[in-house]
Design an enzyme around this catalytic site. Structure first.
Site, PDB file in Angstrom:
ATOM      1  N   HIS A 162       0.841  -1.188   0.000  1.00 31.43           N
ATOM      2  CA  HIS A 162       0.000   0.000   0.000  1.00 31.43           C
ATOM      3  C   HIS A 162       0.881   1.244   0.000  1.00 31.43           C
ATOM      4  O   HIS A 162       2.076   1.191   0.309  1.00 31.43           O
ATOM      5  CB  HIS A 162      -0.911   0.001   1.231  1.00 31.43           C
ATOM      6  CG  HIS A 162      -1.863  -1.152   1.244  1.00 31.43           C
ATOM      7  ND1 HIS A 162      -3.041  -1.144   0.543  1.00 31.43           N
ATOM      8  CD2 HIS A 162      -1.790  -2.360   1.855  1.00 31.43           C
ATOM      9  CE1 HIS A 162      -3.670  -2.288   0.731  1.00 31.43           C
ATOM     10  NE2 HIS A 162      -2.927  -3.057   1.517  1.00 31.43           N
ATOM     11  N   CYS A 204      -0.672   2.332  -4.221  1.00 32.13           N
ATOM     12  CA  CYS A 204      -1.469   3.529  -4.455  1.00 32.13           C
ATOM     13  C   CYS A 204      -0.572   4.769  -4.351  1.00 32.13           C
ATOM     14  O   CYS A 204       0.339   4.809  -3.516  1.00 32.13           O
ATOM     15  CB  CYS A 204      -2.589   3.631  -3.423  1.00 32.13           C
ATOM     16  SG  CYS A 204      -3.834   2.343  -3.523  1.00 32.13           S
TER      17      CYS A 204
END
Length: 449
Positions: A162, A204
Site C-alpha cells: 500500500h 497507491c
C-alpha cells in the site's frame, strides 16, 4: 588467427605498440562485461490475509527471475511470510497463487520457489532494513544479506504494498517517507552500487515517490499509479467467472494487482531478451489505463534496454497466457479489498463462524468511517480548499515530520487510512511549510478521538 598472432607476442621494446594497446583495450572491455551481473530486491511490504496478493506478486516475481537466469544468491527478498500459513488460507494451505486456474494441472503455485529464500521475515520487514539492503549497509541490517552490487552491475527492485502520497507502507502500520526513500537511492548512486537501476512500484499514489527523482542518476522507474491515483486489485472474491478460484476452491482473497499481473503474466509469455523496457511499459500502461495511470520516471533512455537485462530471460512458462483486458472489468480499488474480503467471508461462513466474521466486517466499516471523519476534521481545521496541491516537490521539510505527527497523535496508518496521507501533504503546501501549524492541528483533532 593471423591478427591474433600479430598482437599476441610480447615485444622486447619497452613501449606499447598500437596493436598491443588495442588488444589490452579489448581484453579490458571483455573482462568488464564478464564481471557485470544482475541483482534484485523484491519487497512485500504488507501482512495479513487481506494482502494475499502482495505476497503472491512477490513470490511470482521471484519465480520468474530465477527461472529466467537471475542467480538466487543475487536476489534479496523481504516478505512477512504469514499469508501462506494463515488459518484463512484453508483452501490451499501453505501455497500461493497469483492467478486463477480451473484445474490443478493448470495452476502455477508460486510460493514453493521462494519460501526457502526469504531473507527478511516477520518483524524484520521494516523501512530501515529496506534502506540498509539498498545501500549495502550490512551493519544496519544486523548482519543480514544486503546488496553487494558494483558500478558494473544492473539492479532491479520490485516493491508491492500500500501507499499514500509521499509514503509507502510496511507491515504493522510502518511507513517509509519519500525523503528517506530518495535518500537511500541517492546513497546507492554515491556509492556506485549500480550501472543502471530499474525500480517497479506497485502501490497507491506510487508516482508521488518519484516526483523528486533527478534524471541523471541512471535510474528508470515505473509506478503503478500516478501521485493522485489509487491502484487496483484483481482476481478477487465474488468476481464473475470465479476468478479467485484455484482447482475449484475459492482462495477467499484477491490473487494479484492489476499492474503487477499484467507485468508478470506478460513476462512469462514474452522473450524478454527481445522486448525493451519501454515496450513493456507501453503494454502495461495500455492494459491498466481504465483504472490507474502507469507512469515512467527518471532516465527514460534506459527504456530502450532489453527487459531481460534486469528481469531474466522471460518466457518461463511455456503454456502461460498473459492476462487479457477483461481482467480489469472486475478490478477492486486496493483500499476496498479488506472490505470485500471480509464481506465475502461473512457471506460464505459456516454457522459456527458467522458471528465472528460479521464482527470483523462491521469493525472494518467502523474503522473506515472513523478514519474518514478524522481526516475530514483535520482538513476543516486547517481550512484546506476543495482543490488541493498534493505535490511532494515543495516544503519537503514539512512533509515527513507532519506525517510522523499523525502517527504519534492519531495512531499508525492502516492500509485504508493511507489514502488520507494526502491531507497532510496538502496542509504543508497550503500553509507554505508551516510545520507548527500543521502539527498543532493534528494534535488537536486526534486528541478528541
Amino acid at each position: 588467427l593471423q591478427f591474433l598472432y600479430l598482437i599476441a607476442p610480447c615485444p622486447r621494446r619497452p613501449h606499447l605498440t598500437p596493436a598491443m594497446f588495442a588488444r589490452a583495450a579489448v581484453l579490458t572491455l571483455c573482462a568488464s562485461l564478464a564481471a557485470a551481473d544482475t541483482f534484485a530486491v523484491l519487497v512485500c511490504g504488507s501482512n495479513g490475509f487481506d494482502n494475499y496478493r502482495h505476497h503472491a506478486d512477490i513470490a511470482h516475481a521471484y519465480q520468474i527471475l530465477t527461472r529466467g537466469g537471475v542467480k538466487a544468491e543475487n536476489i534479496i527478498t523481504m516478505m512477512y511470510d504469514d499469508v501462506p500459513y494463515d488459518v484463512l488460507n484453508l483452501a490451499h494451505y501453505g501455497k500461493l497463487y497469483n492467478k486463477p486456474a480451473g484445474i490443478m494441472e493448470e495452476a502455477n503455485e508460486v510460493y514453493a520457489s521462494v519460501k526457502d529464500h526469504i531473507d527478511y521475515k516477520g518483524d524484520d520487514v521494516t523501512p530501515g532494513n529496506f534502506a540498509a539492503v539498498l545501500t549495502g549497509d550490512e551493519a544496519a541490517a544486523g548482519g543480514k544479506k544486503v546488496l553487494k552490487s558494483t558500478a558494473g552491475d544492473d539492479v532491479f527492485v520490485y516493491f508491492a504494498d500500500h501507499g499514500g502520497v509521499g509514503l509507502i507502507g510496511f507491515p504493522k502500520g510502518q511507513t517509509m517517507a519519500e525523503e528517506s526513500f530518495s535518500g537511500a537511492l541517492n546513497a546507492m548512486y554515491e556509492k556506485k552500487m549500480y550501472r543502471q537501476l530499474v525500480f517497479y512500484t506497485e502501490a497507491c499514489h506510487s508516482g508521488s515517490m518519484w516526483e523528486n527523482l533527478p534524471k541523471d542518476r541512471n535510474i528508470y522507474a515505473l509506478s503503478a499509479a500516478s501521485a493522485t491515483e489509487e491502484s487496483f486489485a484483481v482476481y478477487c472474491p465474488g468476481s464473475p467467472g470465479k476468478r479467485s478460484y484455484v482447482d475449484g476452491k475459492d482462495v477467499g482473497s484477491c490473487l494479484g494487482d492489476i499492474f503487477s499481473i499484467h507485468w508478470l503474466e506478460g513476462a512469462e509469455k514474452m522473450d524478454l531478451s527481445a522486448e525493451t523496457l519501454q515496450a513493456q511499459f507501453g503494454k502495461i500502461a495500455k492494459q491498466t489505463a481504465s483504472h490507474s495511470t502507469v507512469q515512467q520516471w527518471g532516465d527514460l533512455s534506459i527504456g530502450g534496454d532489453m527487459a531481460g537485462e534486469f528481469e531474466g530471460t522471460g518466457k518461463t512458462a511455456a503454456t502461460a497466457a498473459a492476462a487479457d483486458a477483461s481482467v480489469a472489468d472486475d478490478a477492486v480499488n486496493s483500499r476496498d479489498v479488506p472490505l470485500v474480503v471480509k464481506y465475502h467471508m461473512y457471506l460464505n461462513s459456516p454457522p459456527a463462524q458467522r458471528s465472528e466474521r460479521a464482527a470483523a466486517f462491521i469493525a472494518e466499516v467502523k474503522h473506515r468511517e472513523a478514519t474518514d471523519a478524522t481526516f475530514a476534521a483535520l482538513a476543516e481545521k486547517l481550512a484546506l480548499p476543495v482543490e488541493r496541491d498534493i505535490s511532494t516537490k515543495r516544503y519537503a521539510r514539512c512533509h515527513t515530520p507532519a506525517q510522523q505527527a499523525v502517527v504519534q497523535h492519531c495512531g499508525p496508518y492502516s492500509d485504508y487510512s493511507l489514502r488520507h496521507a494526502k491531507v497532510v501533504t496538502a496542509a504543508c503546501n497550503h500553509w507554505q511549510g508551516d510545520l507548527a501549524k500543521v502539527t498543532a492541528a493534528v494534535k488537536s483533532v486526534c486528541a478528541g478521538m
